[in-house]
Design a protein around this motif. Structure first.
Motif, mmCIF file in Angstrom:
data_model
loop_
_atom_site.group_PDB
_atom_site.id
_atom_site.type_symbol
_atom_site.label_atom_id
_atom_site.label_comp_id
_atom_site.label_asym_id
_atom_site.label_seq_id
_atom_site.Cartn_x
_atom_site.Cartn_y
_atom_site.Cartn_z
ATOM 1 N N GLN A 1 -0.173 4.614 -9.944
ATOM 2 C CA GLN A 1 -0.836 3.501 -10.604
ATOM 3 C C GLN A 1 -0.134 3.151 -11.912
ATOM 4 O O GLN A 1 0.447 4.006 -12.579
ATOM 5 N N GLY A 2 -0.226 1.853 -12.263
ATOM 6 C CA GLY A 2 0.397 1.370 -13.483
ATOM 7 C C GLY A 2 0.950 -0.025 -13.278
ATOM 8 O O GLY A 2 1.212 -0.444 -12.137
ATOM 9 N N LYS A 3 1.134 -0.751 -14.371
ATOM 10 C CA LYS A 3 1.611 -2.126 -14.264
ATOM 11 C C LYS A 3 3.020 -2.183 -13.696
ATOM 12 O O LYS A 3 3.313 -3.008 -12.815
ATOM 13 N N SER A 4 3.911 -1.328 -14.187
ATOM 14 C CA SER A 4 5.295 -1.356 -13.710
ATOM 15 C C SER A 4 5.369 -1.011 -12.227
ATOM 16 O O SER A 4 6.073 -1.682 -11.452
ATOM 17 N N GLN A 5 4.642 0.006 -11.810
ATOM 18 C CA GLN A 5 4.653 0.400 -10.405
ATOM 19 C C GLN A 5 4.073 -0.700 -9.527
ATOM 20 O O GLN A 5 4.577 -0.957 -8.421
ATOM 21 N N LEU A 6 3.023 -1.374 -10.027
ATOM 22 C CA LEU A 6 2.401 -2.430 -9.240
ATOM 23 C C LEU A 6 3.331 -3.628 -9.105
ATOM 24 O O LEU A 6 3.426 -4.232 -8.027
ATOM 25 N N VAL A 7 4.032 -3.979 -10.181
ATOM 26 C CA VAL A 7 4.988 -5.089 -10.104
ATOM 27 C C VAL A 7 6.105 -4.771 -9.118
ATOM 28 O O VAL A 7 6.520 -5.632 -8.324
ATOM 29 N N ILE A 8 6.600 -3.537 -9.147
ATOM 30 C CA ILE A 8 7.663 -3.136 -8.208
ATOM 31 C C ILE A 8 7.170 -3.274 -6.768
ATOM 32 O O ILE A 8 7.897 -3.782 -5.888
ATOM 33 N N SER B 1 -6.294 -3.399 -6.081
ATOM 34 C CA SER B 1 -7.265 -2.899 -7.066
ATOM 35 C C SER B 1 -8.620 -2.667 -6.426
ATOM 36 O O SER B 1 -9.322 -1.713 -6.778
ATOM 37 N N PHE B 2 -9.006 -3.527 -5.497
ATOM 38 C CA PHE B 2 -10.281 -3.335 -4.788
ATOM 39 C C PHE B 2 -10.275 -2.037 -3.999
ATOM 40 O O PHE B 2 -11.297 -1.346 -3.905
ATOM 41 N N LEU B 3 -9.120 -1.683 -3.453
ATOM 42 C CA LEU B 3 -8.993 -0.444 -2.681
ATOM 43 C C LEU B 3 -8.786 0.774 -3.565
ATOM 44 O O LEU B 3 -8.687 1.894 -3.058
ATOM 45 N N GLY B 4 -8.691 0.571 -4.885
ATOM 46 C CA GLY B 4 -8.510 1.679 -5.805
ATOM 47 C C GLY B 4 -7.075 2.107 -5.989
ATOM 48 O O GLY B 4 -6.825 3.191 -6.529
ATOM 49 N N LEU B 5 -6.111 1.267 -5.577
ATOM 50 C CA LEU B 5 -4.701 1.613 -5.682
ATOM 51 C C LEU B 5 -3.943 0.702 -6.638
ATOM 52 O O LEU B 5 -2.711 0.725 -6.654
ATOM 53 N N GLY B 6 -4.659 -0.068 -7.426
ATOM 54 C CA GLY B 6 -4.021 -0.987 -8.354
ATOM 55 C C GLY B 6 -3.861 -0.375 -9.728
ATOM 56 O O GLY B 6 -3.313 0.717 -9.894
ATOM 57 N N LEU B 7 -4.387 -1.070 -10.723
ATOM 58 C CA LEU B 7 -4.289 -0.595 -12.094
ATOM 59 C C LEU B 7 -5.306 0.517 -12.356
ATOM 60 O O LEU B 7 -6.301 0.647 -11.621
ATOM 61 N N PRO B 8 -5.097 1.315 -13.394
ATOM 62 C CA PRO B 8 -6.057 2.383 -13.712
ATOM 63 C C PRO B 8 -7.391 1.807 -14.143
ATOM 64 O O PRO B 8 -7.482 0.647 -14.567
ATOM 65 N N PRO B 9 -8.483 2.599 -14.056
ATOM 66 C CA PRO B 9 -9.822 2.093 -14.398
ATOM 67 C C PRO B 9 -9.961 1.616 -15.836
ATOM 68 O O PRO B 9 -10.871 0.846 -16.145
ATOM 69 N N THR B 10 -9.085 2.057 -16.731
ATOM 70 C CA THR B 10 -9.173 1.611 -18.122
ATOM 71 C C THR B 10 -8.709 0.176 -18.311
ATOM 72 O O THR B 10 -8.911 -0.395 -19.374
ATOM 73 N N LEU C 1 0.831 -1.206 0.000
ATOM 74 C CA LEU C 1 0.000 0.000 0.000
ATOM 75 C C LEU C 1 0.866 1.258 0.000
ATOM 76 O O LEU C 1 0.597 2.212 -0.745
ATOM 77 N N VAL C 2 1.897 1.271 0.819
ATOM 78 C CA VAL C 2 2.769 2.446 0.894
ATOM 79 C C VAL C 2 3.483 2.668 -0.436
ATOM 80 O O VAL C 2 3.547 3.796 -0.955
ATOM 81 N N LEU C 3 4.017 1.596 -1.020
ATOM 82 C CA LEU C 3 4.762 1.734 -2.271
ATOM 83 C C LEU C 3 3.871 2.167 -3.425
ATOM 84 O O LEU C 3 4.259 3.011 -4.237
ATOM 85 N N VAL C 4 2.674 1.589 -3.512
ATOM 86 C CA VAL C 4 1.759 1.977 -4.594
ATOM 87 C C VAL C 4 1.319 3.424 -4.424
ATOM 88 O O VAL C 4 1.192 4.166 -5.404
ATOM 89 N N ALA C 5 1.097 3.837 -3.189
ATOM 90 C CA ALA C 5 0.712 5.226 -2.954
ATOM 91 C C ALA C 5 1.823 6.184 -3.349
ATOM 92 O O ALA C 5 1.566 7.294 -3.820
#
Length: 286
Positions: free
Chosen positions: A144-151, A223-232, A136-140
């Motif tokens: 948002q984005g695939k690369s950021q989420l993988v990191i 993603s459920f918390l709204g911090l995952g991938l973008p809505p698109t 959660l801290v890192l994504v914040a």
């Protein structure tokens, strides 16, 4: 491999779980060709088809077998594409986390001294924090984005691989064949890659299967918390979140079907991982 498969197929539950994983992976790979709608193409969505029940025939003339969500997406198409995203995130995060964690764990076990103490204290410190909190801290921070989420997923999970690799490498380092290799003029990197690493792979593979499932669940949670991938790019967690507000109004299919798909995927991967763990455990072998 033949002996491994012969023992694996004795557990019919594990065989069914493996078949489910294979079917889901094939469906995810073929998603653009087997789904009636591209859920990422916002121009193809019709709000008149939003929140329709399963079996509804939409404006484009095909049947929405699992209904539609609040944006008018065909839920079956969205789930299959969501499974594709979940598998991409889980496998990518698992591979990177295994590579980084195994490298640090084996390096610390082989080097010893202050290198071992420094690396393993950092790993132990990270293991004391919940993975979801760190992610959660890192994504914040990263966005948002695939690369950021993988990191974020890799940073939250590499410590499990590091601790596993360290334990396995420490046990192997004390064996006679490693001492014999040190007595020869072999460089240290060759001893690690050709002797220690191959014998550390079985526990790492087991942890890898479990952590792939954990990465998928963690991505769905973010993603459920709204911090995952973008809505698109709707993932399973976002699909569940989008339908959560409609649960009390009777439109349960918007959240229930993506939730079932997520549970089936995670449970199937965990069953396969448990069977592989049992076969790699010498104490459980007949």
């Amino acid at each position: 491999m033949r002996a491994f498969w012969r023992e694996y197929r004795e557990n019919w539950i594990a065989v069914v779980a493996l078949a489910v994983v294979v079917v889901i992976v094939l469906a995810a790979l073929l998603a653009p060709w087997i789904t009636p709608q591209n859920p990422y193409d916002l121009a193809s969505l019709d709000l008149m088809d939003a929140r329709k029940p399963p079996g509804f025939v939409g404006s484009e003339g095909y049947v929405h077998w699992l209904g539609t969500d609040a944006q008018g997406r065909d839920l079956l198409s969205a789930i299959i594409h969501g499974l594709r995203i979940s598998l991409q995130m889980g496998i990518a995060a698992g591979l990177f986390a295994m590579t980084i964690g195994a490298t640090l764990g084996i390096l610390s076990a082989h080097a010893g001294g202050w290198v071992e103490a420094a690396i393993m204290r950092v790993v132990d410190l990270q293991l004391s924090f919940p993975a979801i909190l760190l992610a959660l801290v890192l994504v914040a921070v990263l966005g948002q984005g695939k690369s950021q989420l993988v990191i974020a997923l890799v940073a939250a999970q590499y410590a499990y691989f590091a601790r596993t690799a360290y334990g396995a490498a420490t046990a192997e380092r004390q064996k006679d064949y490693v001492e014999a290799a040190h007595a020869t003029p072999l460089p240290g990197w060759r001893i690690v890659l050709r002797h220690i690493l191959p014998n550390c792979l079985p526990p790492l593979i087991v942890v890898g299967t479990v952590q792939v499932a954990n990465a998928i669940a963690l991505e769905a949670t973010l993603s459920f918390l709204g911090l995952g991938l973008p809505p698109t790019e709707p993932s399973l967690g976002m699909l569940i979140a989008n339908g959560f507000q409609y649960m009390m109004s009777g439109r349960t299919w918007i959240s229930v079907y993506p939730g079932i798909a997520l549970i089936v995927l995670i449970v199937a991967i965990n069953i396969v991982g448990d069977q592989i763990r049992d076969q790699f455990n010498p104490r459980l072998r007949r």
